[in-house]
Design a protein around this motif. Sequence first.
Motif, PDB file in Angstrom:
ATOM      1  N   GLU A   1      -2.554   1.281  21.302  1.00  0.00           N
ATOM      2  CA  GLU A   1      -3.237   2.463  20.771  1.00  0.00           C
ATOM      3  C   GLU A   1      -4.492   2.070  20.010  1.00  0.00           C
ATOM      4  OE1 GLU A   1      -0.895   5.167  18.483  1.00  0.00           O
ATOM      5  OE2 GLU A   1       0.892   4.861  19.718  1.00  0.00           O
ATOM      6  N   THR A   2      -4.412   0.966  19.266  1.00  0.00           N
ATOM      7  CA  THR A   2      -5.562   0.509  18.480  1.00  0.00           C
ATOM      8  C   THR A   2      -6.702   0.093  19.399  1.00  0.00           C
ATOM      9  OG1 THR A   2      -4.053  -0.301  16.762  1.00  0.00           O
ATOM     10  CG2 THR A   2      -6.313  -1.101  16.704  1.00  0.00           C
ATOM     11  N   ALA A   3      -6.367  -0.617  20.478  1.00  0.00           N
ATOM     12  CA  ALA A   3      -7.387  -1.047  21.427  1.00  0.00           C
ATOM     13  C   ALA A   3      -8.092   0.156  22.055  1.00  0.00           C
ATOM     14  CB  ALA A   3      -6.754  -1.921  22.513  1.00  0.00           C
ATOM     15  N   VAL A   4      -7.316   1.142  22.449  1.00  0.00           N
ATOM     16  CA  VAL A   4      -7.883   2.342  23.074  1.00  0.00           C
ATOM     17  C   VAL A   4      -8.788   3.088  22.086  1.00  0.00           C
ATOM     18  CG1 VAL A   4      -7.336   4.606  24.059  1.00  0.00           C
ATOM     19  CG2 VAL A   4      -5.980   2.595  24.707  1.00  0.00           C
ATOM     20  N   ALA A   5      -8.273   3.316  20.877  1.00  0.00           N
ATOM     21  CA  ALA A   5      -9.049   4.052  19.881  1.00  0.00           C
ATOM     22  C   ALA A   5     -10.322   3.300  19.505  1.00  0.00           C
ATOM     23  CB  ALA A   5      -8.190   4.299  18.639  1.00  0.00           C
ATOM     24  N   SER A   6     -10.231   1.996  19.403  1.00  0.00           N
ATOM     25  CA  SER A   6     -11.389   1.200  18.983  1.00  0.00           C
ATOM     26  C   SER A   6     -12.480   1.205  20.049  1.00  0.00           C
ATOM     27  CB  SER A   6     -10.954  -0.240  18.697  1.00  0.00           C
ATOM     28  OG  SER A   6     -10.006  -0.284  17.652  1.00  0.00           O
ATOM     29  N   VAL A   7     -12.088   0.945  21.286  1.00  0.00           N
ATOM     30  CA  VAL A   7     -13.076   0.915  22.373  1.00  0.00           C
ATOM     31  C   VAL A   7     -13.716   2.287  22.539  1.00  0.00           C
ATOM     32  CG1 VAL A   7     -13.411   0.593  24.847  1.00  0.00           C
ATOM     33  CG2 VAL A   7     -11.981  -1.018  23.558  1.00  0.00           C
ATOM     34  N   ASN A   8     -12.933   3.344  22.481  1.00  0.00           N
ATOM     35  CA  ASN A   8     -13.477   4.690  22.623  1.00  0.00           C
ATOM     36  C   ASN A   8     -14.410   5.054  21.465  1.00  0.00           C
ATOM     37  OD1 ASN A   8     -12.407   5.682  25.103  1.00  0.00           O
ATOM     38  ND2 ASN A   8     -10.392   5.867  24.152  1.00  0.00           N
ATOM     39  N   ALA A   9     -14.174   4.451  20.294  1.00  0.00           N
ATOM     40  CA  ALA A   9     -15.009   4.746  19.135  1.00  0.00           C
ATOM     41  C   ALA A   9     -16.286   3.911  19.111  1.00  0.00           C
ATOM     42  CB  ALA A   9     -14.217   4.488  17.852  1.00  0.00           C
ATOM     43  N   GLY A  10     -16.399   2.955  20.039  1.00  0.00           N
ATOM     44  CA  GLY A  10     -17.610   2.148  20.092  1.00  0.00           C
ATOM     45  C   GLY A  10     -17.469   0.752  19.540  1.00  0.00           C
ATOM     46  N   CYS A  11     -16.292   0.383  19.092  1.00  0.00           N
ATOM     47  CA  CYS A  11     -16.077  -0.958  18.541  1.00  0.00           C
ATOM     48  C   CYS A  11     -16.080  -1.987  19.675  1.00  0.00           C
ATOM     49  CB  CYS A  11     -14.753  -1.009  17.779  1.00  0.00           C
ATOM     50  SG  CYS A  11     -14.370  -2.621  17.072  1.00  0.00           S
ATOM     51  N   ASN A  12     -16.764  -3.090  19.475  1.00  0.00           N
ATOM     52  CA  ASN A  12     -16.780  -4.120  20.513  1.00  0.00           C
ATOM     53  C   ASN A  12     -16.511  -5.517  19.967  1.00  0.00           C
ATOM     54  OD1 ASN A  12     -19.110  -4.652  19.140  1.00  0.00           O
ATOM     55  ND2 ASN A  12     -20.492  -4.467  20.895  1.00  0.00           N
ATOM     56  N   LEU A  13     -16.018  -5.606  18.738  1.00  0.00           N
ATOM     57  CA  LEU A  13     -15.765  -6.914  18.148  1.00  0.00           C
ATOM     58  C   LEU A  13     -14.548  -6.816  17.236  1.00  0.00           C
ATOM     59  CD1 LEU A  13     -17.032  -9.783  18.074  1.00  0.00           C
ATOM     60  CD2 LEU A  13     -18.226  -9.082  16.000  1.00  0.00           C
ATOM     61  N   GLU A  14     -13.628  -7.779  17.373  1.00  0.00           N
ATOM     62  CA  GLU A  14     -12.417  -7.765  16.554  1.00  0.00           C
ATOM     63  C   GLU A  14     -12.325  -9.058  15.745  1.00  0.00           C
ATOM     64  OE1 GLU A  14      -7.531  -7.847  16.922  1.00  0.00           O
ATOM     65  OE2 GLU A  14      -8.784  -7.987  18.720  1.00  0.00           O
ATOM     66  N   LEU A  15     -12.029  -8.926  14.474  1.00  0.00           N
ATOM     67  CA  LEU A  15     -11.766 -10.074  13.621  1.00  0.00           C
ATOM     68  C   LEU A  15     -10.260 -10.282  13.589  1.00  0.00           C
ATOM     69  CD1 LEU A  15     -12.633 -12.249  11.607  1.00  0.00           C
ATOM     70  CD2 LEU A  15     -12.519 -10.535   9.802  1.00  0.00           C
ATOM     71  N   SER A  16      -9.790 -11.326  14.275  1.00  0.00           N
ATOM     72  CA  SER A  16      -8.343 -11.513  14.395  1.00  0.00           C
ATOM     73  C   SER A  16      -8.003 -12.991  14.329  1.00  0.00           C
ATOM     74  CB  SER A  16      -7.840 -10.910  15.702  1.00  0.00           C
ATOM     75  OG  SER A  16      -8.558 -11.455  16.802  1.00  0.00           O
ATOM     76  N   TYR A  17      -8.586 -13.686  13.380  1.00  0.00           N
ATOM     77  CA  TYR A  17      -8.364 -15.134  13.267  1.00  0.00           C
ATOM     78  C   TYR A  17      -6.882 -15.439  13.048  1.00  0.00           C
ATOM     79  CZ  TYR A  17      -8.431 -19.830  11.293  1.00  0.00           C
ATOM     80  OH  TYR A  17      -8.182 -21.147  11.029  1.00  0.00           O
ATOM     81  N   GLY A  18      -6.375 -16.399  13.805  1.00  0.00           N
ATOM     82  CA  GLY A  18      -5.017 -16.858  13.603  1.00  0.00           C
ATOM     83  C   GLY A  18      -3.939 -15.978  14.210  1.00  0.00           C
ATOM     84  N   MET A  19      -4.337 -14.944  14.956  1.00  0.00           N
ATOM     85  CA  MET A  19      -3.340 -14.056  15.562  1.00  0.00           C
ATOM     86  C   MET A  19      -3.246 -14.344  17.061  1.00  0.00           C
ATOM     87  SD  MET A  19      -4.233 -10.430  13.693  1.00  0.00           S
ATOM     88  CE  MET A  19      -2.996  -9.575  14.675  1.00  0.00           C
ATOM     89  N   ARG A  20      -2.069 -14.680  17.526  1.00  0.00           N
ATOM     90  CA  ARG A  20      -1.895 -14.972  18.953  1.00  0.00           C
ATOM     91  C   ARG A  20      -1.866 -13.682  19.766  1.00  0.00           C
ATOM     92  NH1 ARG A  20       2.864 -19.340  19.685  1.00  0.00           N
ATOM     93  NH2 ARG A  20       1.434 -20.552  20.963  1.00  0.00           N
ATOM     94  N   ASN A  21      -1.321 -12.636  19.192  1.00  0.00           N
ATOM     95  CA  ASN A  21      -1.227 -11.354  19.879  1.00  0.00           C
ATOM     96  C   ASN A  21      -2.316 -10.444  19.322  1.00  0.00           C
ATOM     97  OD1 ASN A  21      -0.381  -9.202  21.413  1.00  0.00           O
ATOM     98  ND2 ASN A  21       1.212  -8.584  19.958  1.00  0.00           N
ATOM     99  N   ASN A  22      -3.519 -10.572  19.870  1.00  0.00           N
ATOM    100  CA  ASN A  22      -4.662  -9.832  19.353  1.00  0.00           C
ATOM    101  C   ASN A  22      -4.750  -8.446  19.972  1.00  0.00           C
ATOM    102  OD1 ASN A  22      -5.972 -12.066  17.801  1.00  0.00           O
ATOM    103  ND2 ASN A  22      -5.964 -13.005  19.815  1.00  0.00           N
ATOM    104  N   VAL A  23      -5.464  -7.578  19.276  1.00  0.00           N
ATOM    105  CA  VAL A  23      -5.651  -6.216  19.786  1.00  0.00           C
ATOM    106  C   VAL A  23      -6.386  -6.235  21.121  1.00  0.00           C
ATOM    107  CG1 VAL A  23      -6.853  -4.036  19.369  1.00  0.00           C
ATOM    108  CG2 VAL A  23      -5.551  -5.112  17.522  1.00  0.00           C
ATOM    109  N   PHE A  24      -7.434  -7.081  21.207  1.00  0.00           N
ATOM    110  CA  PHE A  24      -8.245  -7.039  22.423  1.00  0.00           C
ATOM    111  C   PHE A  24      -7.481  -7.532  23.657  1.00  0.00           C
ATOM    112  CE2 PHE A  24      -9.264 -11.256  20.634  1.00  0.00           C
ATOM    113  CZ  PHE A  24      -9.043 -12.070  21.731  1.00  0.00           C
ATOM    114  N   MET A  25      -6.350  -8.237  23.455  1.00  0.00           N
ATOM    115  CA  MET A  25      -5.559  -8.674  24.603  1.00  0.00           C
ATOM    116  C   MET A  25      -4.902  -7.497  25.316  1.00  0.00           C
ATOM    117  SD  MET A  25      -5.949 -11.926  24.798  1.00  0.00           S
ATOM    118  CE  MET A  25      -4.624 -12.468  25.856  1.00  0.00           C
ATOM    119  N   HIS A  26      -4.900  -6.328  24.684  1.00  0.00           N
ATOM    120  CA  HIS A  26      -4.291  -5.144  25.299  1.00  0.00           C
ATOM    121  C   HIS A  26      -5.320  -4.291  26.056  1.00  0.00           C
ATOM    122  CE1 HIS A  26      -1.296  -6.347  22.334  1.00  0.00           C
ATOM    123  NE2 HIS A  26      -0.410  -5.635  22.996  1.00  0.00           N
ATOM    124  N   ILE A  27      -6.567  -4.731  26.081  1.00  0.00           N
ATOM    125  CA  ILE A  27      -7.601  -3.967  26.792  1.00  0.00           C
ATOM    126  C   ILE A  27      -7.310  -3.891  28.295  1.00  0.00           C
ATOM    127  CG2 ILE A  27     -10.029  -4.009  27.471  1.00  0.00           C
ATOM    128  CD1 ILE A  27     -10.719  -4.833  24.637  1.00  0.00           C
TER     129      ILE A  27
END
Length: 228
Positions: free
Chosen positions: A12-38
């Motif tokens: 849901e976060t990936a969908v909402a972010s991309v639709n809102a215009g976000c194109n960069l995620e700060l996710s240092y140290g996270m193996r399961n990142n939001v952008f991996m769900h794109i």
Amino acid sequence: MLGHHYTHTFLETAVASVNAGCNLELSYGMRNNVFMHIPQALAMGNITLQMLRDRVRPLFYTRMRLGEFDPPAMNPYSSLDLSVVQSPEHRNLSLEAAVKSFVLLKNVRGTLPLRARDLSGQRLAVVGPFADNPRVLFGDYAPVPEPQYIYTPRRGLEMLGANVSFTAGCSEPRCQRYSRAELVRVVGAADVVLICLGTGVDVETEAKDRSDLSLPGHQLELLQDAVQ
């Protein structure tokens, strides 16, 4: 957005972010990142391929302008090392920036500035948990500086040839254990007292907020004792 309960899943976060215009995620140290769900969002039709291309294009345009894809020989910054960063020119510029960024809130009886030529005959006391602790002088996301280039208030004043006495009062910003007797002894013998207080990353940083704006631990007591 997940932490603020705007969404319930990374998808849901990936969908909402991309639709809102976000194109960069700060996710240092996270193996399961939001952008991996794109890819899943794209397969489900929650976002379109054209939308994804529109989000990616400015990222790669910026990276190209920064020279990330150029041969190292074409990048003038690739030849820089610590000898350049710590050159006298850079250090003098840092000193100038520090001097010009001071904020003076009050100057009772014109006490400041203290002039180096007037300090030789005076006794200075430098007190507080920030007076001579290099570790606590740097904020969140600060680089790790070379120890030889760190000047605490105590070290800086001693370089001016002043007669400096020192006590921390408490060894760290949380100031849970406070030595009042030592502080009173040092302050009582001084002509000028510099009190170095604050918070630092031990007390507040990203994702570690304070519940109030009071000085931590016994710091206020330390200040009141010094003034008295």
